[in-house]
Design a protein around this motif. Structure first.
Motif, PDB file in Angstrom:
ATOM      1  N   ALA A  95       0.806  -1.228   0.065  1.00  0.00           N
ATOM      2  CA  ALA A  95       0.066  -0.102   0.049  1.00  0.00           C
ATOM      3  C   ALA A  95       0.878   1.248  -0.008  1.00  0.00           C
ATOM      4  CB  ALA A  95      -1.030   0.035   1.176  1.00  0.00           C
ATOM      5  N   TYR A 121      -4.551  -7.245  -0.341  1.00  0.00           N
ATOM      6  CA  TYR A 121      -4.590  -5.858  -0.598  1.00  0.00           C
ATOM      7  C   TYR A 121      -5.655  -5.671  -1.542  1.00  0.00           C
ATOM      8  CZ  TYR A 121      -3.832  -1.465  -2.780  1.00  0.00           C
ATOM      9  OH  TYR A 121      -3.696   0.005  -3.130  1.00  0.00           O
ATOM     10  N   HIS A 125      -8.567  -3.119  -0.686  1.00  0.00           N
ATOM     11  CA  HIS A 125      -8.678  -1.871  -1.427  1.00  0.00           C
ATOM     12  C   HIS A 125      -9.343  -2.250  -2.671  1.00  0.00           C
ATOM     13  CE1 HIS A 125      -5.922   0.042   1.266  1.00  0.00           C
ATOM     14  NE2 HIS A 125      -5.515  -1.071   1.584  1.00  0.00           N
ATOM     15  N   ARG A 128      -9.362   0.093  -6.141  1.00  0.00           N
ATOM     16  CA  ARG A 128      -7.911   0.307  -6.656  1.00  0.00           C
ATOM     17  C   ARG A 128      -7.492  -1.023  -7.652  1.00  0.00           C
ATOM     18  NH1 ARG A 128      -5.661   5.228  -5.314  1.00  0.00           N
ATOM     19  NH2 ARG A 128      -5.523   5.746  -3.081  1.00  0.00           N
TER      20      ARG A 128
END
Length: 292
Positions: A95, A121, A125, A128
């Motif tokens: 990150a 991740y 997220h 993203r």
């Protein structure tokens, strides 16, 4: 035994970049397309390897901005303050790199233990990660071939380079593809000063997350996801890949078996695995099994 500085002097290239993120001296590369509208892919390598293990993927992503980095304690990246490295630590470093480079949305790929870092991740997220590629990653510590075996008296330790040769050969379906350059590179990186014990304790990381925790996290994945598995994976057999795939949430997911490959897929069958990942990134529906 080598220092991190010695290894950086030997193995850093003109593409190498360095930054201290989350208190960790990080080695990464940021190359390829520079158009601000170009697609981006971030690559996360497996244990005992480094970002160079994805070199063969670069042609498949020629139109992309390609970001790679050496994970905590591997390659040319530092190892932190203590011996225990958690997946939360790994996710935080990823990150931090994303923030450092100002990446907003990208394809994310991770292999082996790096696959769990990528999955964590992506689950946390989703805004993203546009697409996710997970390769030969452990759904549970007990599924790893050597992890479930009864303990035997430890054999006399091999010199680091020979230990790495043995590890590479065990994780390739075709041992003849293991080169002396691979053995030398990763053997020397293993033979690195280890002041915090992070390298010596690397096997312990896999046991820090239980299978139920991993399955729950995989169930939170919502983006299109490719699970890519090696047919001759002695470390994590195909049946474990099928179980991991079943745990992935969302309807837009694919499971592909790569024939003639072992556990260290991007290193052994780099060109082929990169092409498969590229086809998925471009939105293609892939066959269930692919061979050269």
């Amino acid at each position: 035994m080598h220092t991190l500085e010695t290894l950086r002097a030997r193995y850093a290239t003109e593409r190498s970049r360095f930054a201290t993120l989350e208190g960790i001296p990080l080695h990464y590369t940021d190359e390829g397309a520079r158009d601000p509208d170009a697609p981006v892919i971030v690559l996360v390598h497996g244990s005992f390897l480094d970002l160079a293990s994805y070199d063969p993927w670069l042609p498949a992503f020629a139109g992309y901005r390609v970001v790679r980095y050496d994970r905590l304690r591997w390659g040319l990246t530092g190892q932190g303050a203590g011996p225990t490295i958690t997946y939360a630590d790994e996710e935080a470093l990823l990150a931090a790199l994303v923030a450092h480079l100002g990446l907003e949305r990208f394809v994310l790929a991770g292999s082996s233990s790096g696959g769990m870092t990528a999955a964590a991740y992506a689950a946390h997220h989703p805004e993203r990660v546009s697409r996710l590629v997970l390769i030969n990653f452990p759904l549970g510590h007990g599924r790893i071939n050597n992890a479930a075996k009864a303990k035997e008296p430890a054999p006399a330790p091999l010199p680091p380079v020979e230990a790495m040769r043995k590890l590479l050969v065990a994780n390739f379906a075709e041992p003849g593809l293991v080169t002396e350059a691979m053995v030398s590179r990763y053997g020397e990186m293993m033979d690195r000063e280890d002041p915090t014990g992070a390298i010596a304790s690397s096997y312990a990381q896999a046991a820090l997350w239980g299978e139920a925790e991993r399955a729950k996290l995989l169930g939170e994945l919502s983006m299109p996801t490719l699970v890519m598995w090696s047919r001759h994976n002695r470390t994590l057999a195909v049946e474990h890949g099928e179980a991991a795939f079943a745990a992935v949430g969302g309807q837009d997911k694919q499971f592909v078996v790569i024939e003639g490959a072992g556990h260290m897929l991007p290193l052994e069958k780099g060109e082929l695995s990169g092409q498969v990942a590229g086809r998925f990134a471009d939105g293609e529906e892939l066959p269930a099994a692919i061979s050269e």
